[in-house]
Design an enzyme around this catalytic site. Structure first.
Site, short mmCIF file in Angstrom:
data_model
loop_
_atom_site.label_atom_id
_atom_site.label_comp_id
_atom_site.label_asym_id
_atom_site.label_seq_id
_atom_site.Cartn_x
_atom_site.Cartn_y
_atom_site.Cartn_z
N HIS A 82 0.84 -1.21 0.00
CA HIS A 82 0.00 0.00 0.00
C HIS A 82 0.87 1.25 0.00
CE1 HIS A 82 -2.62 3.17 1.56
NE2 HIS A 82 -1.85 3.27 2.63
N ASP A 111 7.65 22.75 -24.91
CA ASP A 111 7.64 21.39 -24.37
C ASP A 111 8.72 21.31 -23.30
OD1 ASP A 111 7.45 18.54 -23.99
OD2 ASP A 111 6.69 18.38 -26.04
N TRP A 147 7.43 -0.31 4.18
CA TRP A 147 7.98 0.42 3.03
C TRP A 147 9.39 0.92 3.33
CZ3 TRP A 147 9.23 5.63 1.66
CH2 TRP A 147 9.14 6.55 2.71
N SER A 174 13.28 6.68 -13.14
CA SER A 174 12.20 7.49 -13.68
C SER A 174 12.13 8.85 -12.99
CB SER A 174 10.88 6.74 -13.53
OG SER A 174 9.81 7.60 -13.82
N SER A 175 12.23 8.83 -11.65
CA SER A 175 12.15 10.10 -10.92
C SER A 175 13.30 11.02 -11.27
CB SER A 175 12.19 9.85 -9.41
OG SER A 175 11.06 9.16 -9.00
N HIS A 258 13.45 11.60 4.58
CA HIS A 258 12.85 12.86 4.98
C HIS A 258 12.73 13.84 3.81
CE1 HIS A 258 10.80 15.50 7.60
NE2 HIS A 258 11.43 16.45 6.93
N GLU A 260 12.34 13.01 0.91
CA GLU A 260 11.26 12.40 0.12
C GLU A 260 9.88 12.90 0.56
OE1 GLU A 260 10.88 10.47 -2.49
OE2 GLU A 260 8.78 9.90 -2.23
N TYR A 262 9.17 15.73 1.63
CA TYR A 262 8.99 17.07 1.07
C TYR A 262 8.82 17.02 -0.44
CZ TYR A 262 9.45 18.86 5.62
OH TYR A 262 9.21 19.10 6.92
N SER A 273 -0.83 27.73 -3.50
CA SER A 273 -0.46 29.14 -3.69
C SER A 273 -0.94 29.68 -5.03
CB SER A 273 1.07 29.31 -3.63
OG SER A 273 1.56 28.80 -2.42
N HIS A 307 15.07 12.25 13.20
CA HIS A 307 13.87 12.30 14.04
C HIS A 307 13.00 11.06 13.83
CE1 HIS A 307 11.89 14.96 10.68
NE2 HIS A 307 11.80 13.69 10.37
N HIS A 308 13.31 10.27 12.81
CA HIS A 308 12.58 9.01 12.60
C HIS A 308 13.14 7.88 13.45
CE1 HIS A 308 10.21 10.49 9.19
NE2 HIS A 308 11.28 11.22 8.92
N THR A 333 7.22 26.98 7.59
CA THR A 333 5.87 26.48 7.35
C THR A 333 4.84 27.47 7.87
OG1 THR A 333 6.76 24.26 7.64
CG2 THR A 333 4.38 24.46 7.59
N LYS A 336 4.33 30.23 5.46
CA LYS A 336 3.47 29.86 4.33
C LYS A 336 1.99 29.92 4.73
CE LYS A 336 4.89 26.92 1.41
NZ LYS A 336 5.37 27.92 0.46
N ARG A 455 1.30 0.50 15.42
CA ARG A 455 1.06 0.40 13.98
C ARG A 455 1.55 -0.95 13.48
NH1 ARG A 455 5.82 4.07 11.13
NH2 ARG A 455 4.85 3.28 9.21
C1 HEM Z 1 -7.78 7.23 2.37
C2 HEM Z 1 -6.71 6.70 1.95
C3 HEM Z 1 -5.81 5.86 2.81
C4 HEM Z 1 -6.12 4.96 3.78
C5 HEM Z 1 -7.52 4.55 4.25
C6 HEM Z 1 -4.89 4.43 4.29
C7 HEM Z 1 -4.78 3.46 5.27
C8 HEM Z 1 -3.60 2.93 5.75
C9 HEM Z 1 -3.49 1.89 6.70
C10 HEM Z 1 -4.67 1.19 7.34
C11 HEM Z 1 -2.16 1.66 6.92
C12 HEM Z 1 -1.55 0.60 7.83
C13 HEM Z 1 -1.18 1.14 9.14
C14 HEM Z 1 -0.53 0.10 9.97
O1 HEM Z 1 -1.05 -1.02 10.07
O2 HEM Z 1 0.50 0.40 10.55
C15 HEM Z 1 -1.44 2.56 6.12
C16 HEM Z 1 -0.06 2.66 6.09
C17 HEM Z 1 0.64 3.55 5.32
N1 HEM Z 1 0.12 4.42 4.38
FE1 HEM Z 1 -1.85 4.72 4.01
N2 HEM Z 1 -3.85 5.03 3.64
C18 HEM Z 1 -4.37 5.91 2.73
C19 HEM Z 1 -3.66 6.71 1.87
C20 HEM Z 1 -2.27 6.79 1.82
C21 HEM Z 1 -1.52 7.62 0.91
C22 HEM Z 1 -2.13 8.52 -0.16
C23 HEM Z 1 -0.22 7.43 1.19
C24 HEM Z 1 1.01 8.00 0.56
C25 HEM Z 1 1.07 8.88 -0.35
C26 HEM Z 1 -0.13 6.49 2.27
C27 HEM Z 1 1.05 6.07 2.85
C28 HEM Z 1 1.15 5.13 3.83
C29 HEM Z 1 2.39 4.73 4.44
C30 HEM Z 1 3.79 5.29 4.13
C31 HEM Z 1 2.08 3.74 5.37
C32 HEM Z 1 3.06 3.01 6.28
C33 HEM Z 1 3.39 1.68 5.74
C34 HEM Z 1 4.36 0.99 6.64
O3 HEM Z 1 4.10 0.91 7.83
O4 HEM Z 1 5.39 0.53 6.10
N3 HEM Z 1 -1.40 6.12 2.64
N4 HEM Z 1 -2.33 3.33 5.40
CU LIG Z 2 11.16 13.18 8.61
#
Ligand code: HEM
Ligand SMILES: [Cu+2]
Length: 554
Positions: A82, A111, A147, A174-175, A258, A260, A262, A273, A307-308, A333, A336, A455
């Site tokens: 996810h 372009d 992740w 790609s990035s 970190h 990332e 930003y 803005s 800080h992580h 921040t 802004k 978590r």
């Molecule tokens: C409404 C939309 C979303 C829902 C309902 C959702 C839900 C969740 C849930 C349930 C978890 C697992 C938490 C856990 O068990 O520790 C999670 C983890 C995470 N989500 Fe989302 N999420 C959403 C959108 C996003 C988006 C848009 C991003 C990034 C752009 C994102 C990034 C992450 C990250 C980085 C984690 C941590 C994964 C890890 O622990 O390695 N989520 N999310």
């Molecule tokens: Cu950070």
């Protein structure tokens, strides 16, 4: 409307003979920034959908304590995938897609500087994500170590492991190509008269984002390559037994990680803005300070990474340094947020859908900022670390932060892209339902976290059940109402429900910038000759009082 600048009329019709190719080959071979922008956005929303489905699996399992739908191993695969899909497949390609569409039109060039690299940078991604998502069907399943890919845990990944590493490499390539392309374009191809401090803020924020990408994607590539050699080639970078150090991985990862975060949010600042001045019908308050604030945030992002990892047992001096450096970010921040509010002060505001999403961004991103500040307090983080408080924090900045800004940008520019207006009533319904459901999803997680729910767990103690029920209901609700958005946007693309083209160049009466001087829909090629920039477009971005608006309001 009478004051339109028709600088484009001279050349808009000269090139109609080389429009797009027909059929699928158009999309495979295209080097056109608008086509590639569309492809990137299409990929991003596909990935949001897949990543969203994965989050629903997680939320369904967490609806009640105990195990009901998936086994713990699969649960961990879902959290890991996810996050990777949402970050690298959703938000980042969405930003590159918006940059593709808008940066050339905002700075008045035809372009991106490197159109073939642009094509290549995009088409790497479907391969990267097929490979990554394909691991779900492999023996042993997908990566499940989070992740963040911390060793030694991630080294227990089965056959999926080299696919994970290779997919991360492809995303990185790609990035980097995308970032180089955007930076080179901005630095070399601006229309005459557009000095750096007259560029629209979306262009500024993307320029700074590009530098962050170029700086840190190779760091991630190095980190995952060391993981690969640790697993297959007998090195011990991260293994204590061989003289290495697993904590070193965390340092390298977060030196990437970190900045990332930003990368995921700076272009959002640019979009907000852009939108707030349009619908407040005032010029942006404090343009220069916005630019310096974004640059300061980018600089600080390189010196706060630890800080992580307050809980790994750092020296006290290190903990203090990273705590204070992190808190410093609150200063730019705050500048802004102040500027956004000051822009609205005594403005003549209207609340079309892009403005609603931009305003929600200001409120809700700030909530995420405050919980971030709480997490920055070292001793306090010892309690919050790895709890749902962290999950609430980063989802506030990512969903009502980054994702809302992407939605705001798409609503704002889709009339320019397609020549058709979206349905405002459905846009507002989409906004209000999204806003309610997203808070229902993530606000209770603060309390669950403070009360001690960890978590990355598929099961939890029974006292957390109420918060989790709310959170799951919110998540399903949020997912479902996104279909309103999808249908509304596709209707603009394909002219469903009898939607006619025929919008004025300047779709929003308060909008300024070169993109509003070309027709709607924007022709396949724009600004093949550099535009003559009228004072109105530049002064509105920057300098003096905008006489035109005062005239219109009276
Ligand atoms: C409404 C939309 C979303 C829902 C309902 C959702 C839900 C969740 C849930 C349930 C978890 C697992 C938490 C856990 O068990 O520790 C999670 C983890 C995470 N989500 Fe989302 N999420 C959403 C959108 C996003 C988006 C848009 C991003 C990034 C752009 C994102 C990034 C992450 C990250 C980085 C984690 C941590 C994964 C890890 O622990 O390695 N989520 N999310
Ligand atoms: Cu950070």
């Amino acid at each position: 409307m009478a004051h339109h600048d028709h600088a484009h009329d001279d050349h808009a019709h000269d090139h109609e003979h080389h429009g797009p190719e027909k059929g699928i080959m158009r999309w495979i071979k295209t080097t056109n920034h608008k086509d590639l922008g569309t492809l990137y956005l299409f990929l991003a929303f596909t990935m949001f959908f897949i990543g969203g489905l994965m989050s629903l699996v997680i939320r369904a399992e967490l609806f009640h304590p105990g195990l009901q739908f998936v086994d713990p191993e699969f649960f961990n695969q879902m959290t890991t995938m996810h996050a990777l899909v949402m970050i690298f497949g959703g938000v980042m390609p969405a930003w590159v897609g918006l940059a593709n569409w808008m940066v050339p039109m905002m700075i008045g060039c035809s372009d991106l500087a490197l159109p073939r690299v642009n094509n290549w940078g995009f088409w790497i991604l479907p391969f990267a994500f097929s490979m990554l998502i394909g691991t779900l069907f492999m023996e042993g399943g997908a990566p499940a170590g989070g992740w963040t890919m911390y060793p030694p845990l991630v080294l227990q990944t089965g056959n999926a492991f080299p696919f994970l590493i290779f997919a991360v490499h492809l995303m990185g390539i790609s990035s980097i190509t995308g970032a180089i392309n955007v930076a080179v374009t901005i630095l070399n191809m601006r229309a005459p008269g557009m000095s750096l401090l007259k560029m629209p803020l979306f262009v500024w924020t993307w320029l700074i984002t590009a530098y962050l990408l170029i700086a840190v994607m190779p760091v991630l590539a190095g980190a995952v390559t060391m993981l690969l050699t640790d697993k297959y080639f007998l090195t011990s970078f991260f293994s204590g037994a061989g003289g290495g150090d697993p904590v070193m991985f965390q340092h390298i990862f977060w030196f990437f990680g970190h900045p990332e975060v930003y990368i995921l949010i700076l272009p959002a600042f640019g979009i907000v803005s852009t939108i707030i001045p349009t619908f407040a019908r005032k010029q942006l308050f404090g343009y220069d300070s916005m630019v310096y604030a974004v640059a300061s945030i980018a600089f600080l992002s390189f010196i706060v990474w630890a800080h992580h990892m307050f809980t790994v047992g750092m020296p006290l001096a290190g903990e203090l340094f990273f705590m204070f450096a992190t808190m410093l970010i609150a200063v730019p921040t705050g500048v802004k947020v102040f500027n956004w509010v000051a822009t609205m002060w005594k403005g003549s505001m209207t609340f079309e859908t892009p403005m609603l999403f931009a305003l929600a961004f200001v409120f809700l991103f700030t909530i995420g900022g405050f919980s971030g500040l709480m997490l920055a307090i070292t001793p306090v983080d010892f309690q919050y670390h790895d709890t749902y408080f962290v999950v609430a924090h980063f989802h506030y900045v990512l969903v009502p932060g980054a994702v809302f800004a992407i939605l705001a940008g798409v609503y704002y520019w889709i009339p320019k892209w397609t020549g058709r207006m979206y349905n405002e009533t459905w846009g507002k319904i989409h906004f209000w339902t999204s806003a309610v459901f997203i808070n229902l999803t993530f606000f209770p997680q603060h309390f669950a976290g403070l009360a001690g729910m960890q978590r990355r767990v598929p099961d939890y103690a029974v006292q957390f059940v109420d918060w989790n029920v709310q959170s799951t209901v919110g998540a399903f609700g949020f997912f479902i109402v996104q279909f309103i958005f999808i249908i509304n946007m596709l209707a603009c693309c394909y002219g469903w429900f009898g939607r006619k083209q025929g919008l004025p160049d300047r779709v929003w009466d308060g909008a300024h910038g070169l993109e509003w001087t070309v027709p709607s829909p924007a022709p396949y090629h724009t600004f093949e000759e550099p535009p003559v920039i009228s004072d109105n477009e530049l002064t509105a971005v920057h300098d003096a009082v905008d006489a035109l608006d005062h005239h219109k309001l009276s």
